[in-house]
Design a protein around this motif. Structure first.
Motif, PDB file in Angstrom:
ATOM      1  N   ARG A  70      -9.691   5.265  -6.134  1.00  0.00           N
ATOM      2  CA  ARG A  70      -8.625   5.789  -5.277  1.00  0.00           C
ATOM      3  C   ARG A  70      -7.854   4.669  -4.597  1.00  0.00           C
ATOM      4  O   ARG A  70      -6.631   4.728  -4.475  1.00  0.00           O
ATOM      5  CB  ARG A  70      -9.190   6.767  -4.250  1.00  0.00           C
ATOM      6  CG  ARG A  70      -9.587   8.099  -4.895  1.00  0.00           C
ATOM      7  CD  ARG A  70      -9.985   9.147  -3.890  1.00  0.00           C
ATOM      8  NE  ARG A  70     -11.262   8.820  -3.270  1.00  0.00           N
ATOM      9  CZ  ARG A  70     -11.483   8.839  -1.954  1.00  0.00           C
ATOM     10  NH1 ARG A  70     -10.549   9.167  -1.108  1.00  0.00           N
ATOM     11  NH2 ARG A  70     -12.691   8.540  -1.484  1.00  0.00           N
ATOM     12  N   GLU A  71      -8.553   3.629  -4.166  1.00  0.00           N
ATOM     13  CA  GLU A  71      -7.877   2.508  -3.507  1.00  0.00           C
ATOM     14  C   GLU A  71      -7.000   1.750  -4.500  1.00  0.00           C
ATOM     15  O   GLU A  71      -5.877   1.365  -4.163  1.00  0.00           O
ATOM     16  CB  GLU A  71      -8.897   1.568  -2.864  1.00  0.00           C
ATOM     17  CG  GLU A  71      -8.287   0.538  -1.966  1.00  0.00           C
ATOM     18  CD  GLU A  71      -7.580   1.099  -0.742  1.00  0.00           C
ATOM     19  OE1 GLU A  71      -6.756   0.357  -0.170  1.00  0.00           O
ATOM     20  OE2 GLU A  71      -7.827   2.253  -0.346  1.00  0.00           O
ATOM     21  N   SER A  72      -7.465   1.562  -5.705  1.00  0.00           N
ATOM     22  CA  SER A  72      -6.673   0.872  -6.724  1.00  0.00           C
ATOM     23  C   SER A  72      -5.393   1.628  -7.057  1.00  0.00           C
ATOM     24  O   SER A  72      -4.373   1.023  -7.388  1.00  0.00           O
ATOM     25  CB  SER A  72      -7.491   0.694  -8.003  1.00  0.00           C
ATOM     26  OG  SER A  72      -8.553  -0.199  -7.776  1.00  0.00           O
ATOM     27  N   THR A 113     -13.156   2.924  -4.943  1.00  0.00           N
ATOM     28  CA  THR A 113     -12.377   1.830  -5.523  1.00  0.00           C
ATOM     29  C   THR A 113     -11.290   2.354  -6.467  1.00  0.00           C
ATOM     30  O   THR A 113     -10.199   1.786  -6.523  1.00  0.00           O
ATOM     31  CB  THR A 113     -13.271   0.800  -6.232  1.00  0.00           C
ATOM     32  OG1 THR A 113     -14.033   1.434  -7.256  1.00  0.00           O
ATOM     33  CG2 THR A 113     -14.188   0.105  -5.239  1.00  0.00           C
ATOM     34  N   ARG A 167      -4.277   6.879   6.053  1.00  0.00           N
ATOM     35  CA  ARG A 167      -4.935   5.571   6.149  1.00  0.00           C
ATOM     36  C   ARG A 167      -6.161   5.570   7.059  1.00  0.00           C
ATOM     37  O   ARG A 167      -7.189   5.004   6.680  1.00  0.00           O
ATOM     38  CB  ARG A 167      -3.933   4.503   6.561  1.00  0.00           C
ATOM     39  CG  ARG A 167      -2.940   4.228   5.457  1.00  0.00           C
ATOM     40  CD  ARG A 167      -1.905   3.216   5.854  1.00  0.00           C
ATOM     41  NE  ARG A 167      -0.921   3.082   4.790  1.00  0.00           N
ATOM     42  CZ  ARG A 167       0.136   2.313   4.870  1.00  0.00           C
ATOM     43  NH1 ARG A 167       0.361   1.594   5.962  1.00  0.00           N
ATOM     44  NH2 ARG A 167       0.981   2.256   3.867  1.00  0.00           N
ATOM     45  N   CYS A 223       0.838  -1.195   0.000  1.00  0.00           N
ATOM     46  CA  CYS A 223       0.000   0.000   0.000  1.00  0.00           C
ATOM     47  C   CYS A 223       0.876   1.250   0.000  1.00  0.00           C
ATOM     48  O   CYS A 223       1.742   1.405   0.861  1.00  0.00           O
ATOM     49  CB  CYS A 223      -0.921  -0.001   1.222  1.00  0.00           C
ATOM     50  SG  CYS A 223      -2.007   1.437   1.276  1.00  0.00           S
ATOM     51  N   ARG A 227      -9.079   6.977   5.103  1.00  0.00           N
ATOM     52  CA  ARG A 227      -9.573   6.060   4.069  1.00  0.00           C
ATOM     53  C   ARG A 227     -10.363   4.930   4.712  1.00  0.00           C
ATOM     54  O   ARG A 227     -11.427   4.548   4.231  1.00  0.00           O
ATOM     55  CB  ARG A 227      -8.402   5.513   3.258  1.00  0.00           C
ATOM     56  CG  ARG A 227      -8.767   4.514   2.159  1.00  0.00           C
ATOM     57  CD  ARG A 227      -9.505   5.137   0.958  1.00  0.00           C
ATOM     58  NE  ARG A 227      -8.805   6.227   0.362  1.00  0.00           N
ATOM     59  CZ  ARG A 227      -7.814   6.125  -0.523  1.00  0.00           C
ATOM     60  NH1 ARG A 227      -7.425   4.954  -0.948  1.00  0.00           N
ATOM     61  NH2 ARG A 227      -7.243   7.204  -1.010  1.00  0.00           N
ATOM     62  N   PHE A 285     -14.289   3.938   3.963  1.00  0.00           N
ATOM     63  CA  PHE A 285     -14.784   2.605   3.626  1.00  0.00           C
ATOM     64  C   PHE A 285     -15.798   2.130   4.660  1.00  0.00           C
ATOM     65  O   PHE A 285     -16.826   1.552   4.300  1.00  0.00           O
ATOM     66  CB  PHE A 285     -13.642   1.597   3.476  1.00  0.00           C
ATOM     67  CG  PHE A 285     -13.139   1.481   2.073  1.00  0.00           C
ATOM     68  CD1 PHE A 285     -13.853   0.781   1.112  1.00  0.00           C
ATOM     69  CD2 PHE A 285     -11.947   2.078   1.696  1.00  0.00           C
ATOM     70  CE1 PHE A 285     -13.401   0.677  -0.195  1.00  0.00           C
ATOM     71  CE2 PHE A 285     -11.482   1.975   0.393  1.00  0.00           C
ATOM     72  CZ  PHE A 285     -12.206   1.282  -0.556  1.00  0.00           C
ATOM     73  N   CYS A 293      -3.121   0.889  -3.797  1.00  0.00           N
ATOM     74  CA  CYS A 293      -3.015  -0.486  -3.299  1.00  0.00           C
ATOM     75  C   CYS A 293      -3.378  -1.431  -4.437  1.00  0.00           C
ATOM     76  O   CYS A 293      -4.506  -1.923  -4.516  1.00  0.00           O
ATOM     77  CB  CYS A 293      -3.928  -0.670  -2.088  1.00  0.00           C
ATOM     78  SG  CYS A 293      -3.497  -2.108  -1.112  1.00  0.00           S
TER      79      CYS A 293
END
Length: 118
Positions: A70-72, A68, A24, A17, A27, A31, A75
């Motif tokens: 932003r997370e992709s 998703t 973190r 990540c 985020r 979620f 990470c």
């Protein structure tokens, strides 16, 4: 109001990540809110595959796409696939490589905590 407790513990976040450590908890909170607001059912398809059945509103779809994406970007071990099986629902498929089943386990636990499932 629910009686479940969601922690901000990110100790399960993999080394892969690249999200800055200070960001973190924010985020995770995003979620957690999303899971609480959007998830209607959860299926563990396999050790590496989690299926979230979501409320089908446009707001939920927009939030899912934003989170998703932003997370992709930070990470890359997650594979997200958002689909609309019918006009009133959304499905979010979450998959990880074999070496990261523990990360998916932790994500599934967060979903369960946010939605009051065990």
């Amino acid at each position: 109001m629910s009686d479940h407790h969601i922690t901000a513990d990110d100790s399960w976040v993999p080394d892969a990540c690249t999200l800055p450590t200070a960001e973190r908890p924010l985020r995770l909170a995003e979620f957690d809110r999303f899971f609480t607001d959007a998830v209607r059912a959860v299926d563990r398809v396999s050790a590496r595959h989690l299926r979230l059945r979501l409320d089908g509103t446009a707001r939920i779809e927009e939030t899912a796409r934003d989170l998703t994406a932003r997370e992709s970007s930070c990470c890359s071990l997650f594979t997200f696939d958002l689909s609309r099986p019918d006009p009133d629902s959304l499905t979010l498929e979450v998959q990880v490589p074999a070496g990261h089943v523990d990360v998916l386990d932790a994500l599934a636990a967060r979903v369960a905590a946010a939605t009051g499932q065990r």
